[in-house]
Design an enzyme around this catalytic site. Structure first.
Site, PDB file in Angstrom:
ATOM      1  CE1 TYR A 145      -3.694   2.531   0.653  1.00  0.00           C
ATOM      2  CE2 TYR A 145      -2.326   3.316   2.468  1.00  0.00           C
ATOM      3  CZ  TYR A 145      -3.404   3.482   1.622  1.00  0.00           C
ATOM      4  OH  TYR A 145      -4.204   4.595   1.750  1.00  0.00           O
TER       5      TYR A 145
ATOM      6  CG  ASP B 218       5.825   3.605   0.803  1.00  0.00           C
ATOM      7  OD1 ASP B 218       6.137   4.122   1.905  1.00  0.00           O
ATOM      8  OD2 ASP B 218       4.659   3.519   0.396  1.00  0.00           O
TER       9      ASP B 218
ATOM     10  CE  LYS C 232       1.743   4.447   8.080  1.00  0.00           C
ATOM     11  NZ  LYS C 232       0.429   4.061   8.472  1.00  0.00           N
TER      12      LYS C 232
HETATM   13  N1  PMP Z   1       2.949   4.068   2.300  1.00  0.00           N
HETATM   14  C1  PMP Z   1       2.864   3.083   3.206  1.00  0.00           C
HETATM   15  C2  PMP Z   1       3.864   1.958   3.162  1.00  0.00           C
HETATM   16  C3  PMP Z   1       1.867   3.117   4.170  1.00  0.00           C
HETATM   17  O1  PMP Z   1       1.761   2.119   5.049  1.00  0.00           O
HETATM   18  C4  PMP Z   1       0.970   4.208   4.201  1.00  0.00           C
HETATM   19  C5  PMP Z   1      -0.138   4.318   5.243  1.00  0.00           C
HETATM   20  N2  PMP Z   1      -0.518   3.192   5.884  1.00  0.00           N
HETATM   21  C6  PMP Z   1       1.110   5.211   3.245  1.00  0.00           C
HETATM   22  C7  PMP Z   1       2.112   5.116   2.310  1.00  0.00           C
HETATM   23  C8  PMP Z   1       0.201   6.400   3.233  1.00  0.00           C
HETATM   24  O2  PMP Z   1       0.501   7.240   4.290  1.00  0.00           O
HETATM   25  P1  PMP Z   1      -0.595   8.297   4.841  1.00  0.00           P
HETATM   26  O3  PMP Z   1      -1.692   7.483   5.439  1.00  0.00           O
HETATM   27  O4  PMP Z   1       0.176   9.130   5.821  1.00  0.00           O
HETATM   28  O5  PMP Z   1      -1.048   9.090   3.669  1.00  0.00           O
END
Ligand code: PMP
Length: 431
Positions: free
Chosen positions: A145, A240, A268
């Site tokens: 994701y 990511d 995060k």
């Molecule tokens: N990339 C990864 C690997 C994630 O786990 C997440 C959120 N769970 C995101 C991007 C998106 O981040 P945000 O919810 O802060 O937009």
């Protein structure tokens, strides 16, 4: 357990907020529904709900809360920022300090830019990769994701190297066609994708250690090949690290896997619980971005003093000696205890754990890719989730999520959690 006040508030929320929640998984759809618990206060490793119940928390707000809730050092930094003015729309010296901290911890980042969420960070790395390579397509890995921007909400399910189909209404098929999805840990299919589409690939986007179909590590050599083949094809590699940056040690997953990408997206943990995202990488690539280059990215809230102050304070806590070792030890204790109870009650359980993050899968098969995670027993997980909640243990409401330890969990919390696990497993086994 009395949750009457949560029930009332959920009914009220459904009248005013779409689905009653501001992010879909909070509605417990991944665990067969039920009343989402409305939390009133959070401190350290604990939640206190609106009915006065106490929970040990392993959700950690889906990852950011690695120092526990309301950590005094972070609370103080946020409070100071609030009294100093939370938003200027001008540069601040805090941003310089934080940029240096990030660069020192993640050497592949030569220049960084702060944004407001992981979604924004990933979305922009793709734009920059496209600007840099003058190509349009990306490769991503099934089940990873990367936020909710159009391009990455494509084919979260797995399959052969095919062009994507949208995972959400409202995403044009033409956009999905720019994405090729391949299974994680499967170098042959990745090679096929590059052979077929290599000249059009701007970037390869990957969670170097997966957090989104549970914690799944790359097979030895997999990410090196991902890098080498991408570069041979003239594509950039984007990690990511929204979940993984500062999760397992003071630094990135790049140190653990021993491979450096061209660009990294973060979020995060680096915001200490306040909204943040960041992306960075090689200087010649980052110079594609305005005001230096032709790729545009901006943000009213980007680099705001509150988020940056919280981020600095969070990293300061994580620099303290022994914090990661403690999370690792408690993680190991949890893993051992859960497996022991699973054996006693003859339940099919596999655990993927790296340091203070673990995923409990109901399955007999090791999980190395999305298909295997998808095939684990979701109904059993859903029952387990609700049993644990009644025992005062707050897990993420999805079989695909990790349990996150924080610097504030104690051995006593783990013992109490294992008592709840035993009682939940006993109930599952007796069905
Ligand atoms: N990339 C990864 C690997 C994630 O786990 C997440 C959120 N769970 C995101 C991007 C998106 O981040 P945000 O919810 O802060 O937009």
């Amino acid at each position: 357990m009395n949750i009457n006040r949560s029930k009332e508030l959920y009914r009220e929320a459904e009248d005013h907020i779409v689905g009653g929640v501001n992010s879909p998984s909070r509605a417990y759809k991944g665990v067969g529904g039920g009343t989402p618990i409305f939390m009133d206060k959070a401190e350290g490793a604990y939640f206190f709900d609106v009915d006065g119940n106490k929970y040990i928390d392993y959700l950690a707000a889906y990852g950011p809360i690695i120092t526990g809730h309301a950590h005094p050092h972070i609370a103080e930094a946020i409070s100071k920022a609030a009294y100093n003015g939370v938003l200027y729309g001008t540069p601040t010296k805090l941003e310089n300090k934080f940029a240096k901290m990030i660069k020192e911890a993640i050497p592949s980042i030569e220049k960084v830019r702060f944004v407001n969420s992981g979604t924004e960070a990933v979305m922009t790395t793709i734009r920059v990769a496209r600007a840099y390579t003058n190509r349009t397509k990306i490769i991503k890995f099934a089940g990873c994701y990367h936020g909710h921007s159009d391009l990455v909400l494509v084919a979260a399910g797995s399959g052969p190297a095919t062009l994507g189909t949208p995972d959400s209404a409202g995403i044009p098929t033409s956009i999905a066609q720019e994405v090729i999805t391949v299974p994680f840990n499967d170098i042959a299919t990745y090679k096929d994708a590059l052979e077929k589409y290599g000249d059009d690939i701007a970037g390869v986007l990957v969670e170097p250690i997966v957090g989104n179909f549970g914690i799944v590590e790359p097979k030895p050599g997999f990410l090196q090949e991902v890098n080498d083949l991408a570069h041979e094809a003239g594509a950039l590699v984007i990690y990511d690290e929204v979940i993984t940056a500062f999760r397992f040690h003071y630094g990135s997953a790049q140190d653990i896997v021993g491979v450096e990408p061209d660009m990294t997206a973060m979020g995060k943990i680096i915001g200490g619980g306040l909204p943040i995202g960041a992306y960075g990488g090689r200087v010649d690539i980052m110079e594609q971005i305005a005001p230096l280059g032709p790729a545009y990215q901006a943000g009213t809230m980007a680099g705001n003093p509150a988020s940056i102050s919280a981020g600095i304070a969070c990293l300061e806590v994580l620099q303290q000696e022994g914090v990661y070792e403690k999370m690792d030890q408690l993680g190991a204790m949890l893993e051992e205890g859960i497996l022991h109870h699973a054996e006693t009650y003859k339940l099919p359980v596999k655990i993927n754990r790296l340091k203070g993050a673990l995923t409990v899968y109901f399955t007999d098969v090791e999980v190395e890719n999305y298909d295997q995670a998808e095939a684990t027993d979701g109904e059993m997980f859903a029952k387990f989730f609700h049993l644990m909640l009644k025992e005062g243990i707050n897990l993420a409401p999805s079989k695909f999520e990790a349990w996150f330890l924080t610097t504030e969990h104690t051995e006593a919390d783990i013992k109490e959690t294992l008592r709840a696990v035993e009682s939940s497993f006993k109930a599952l086994a007796s069905e």
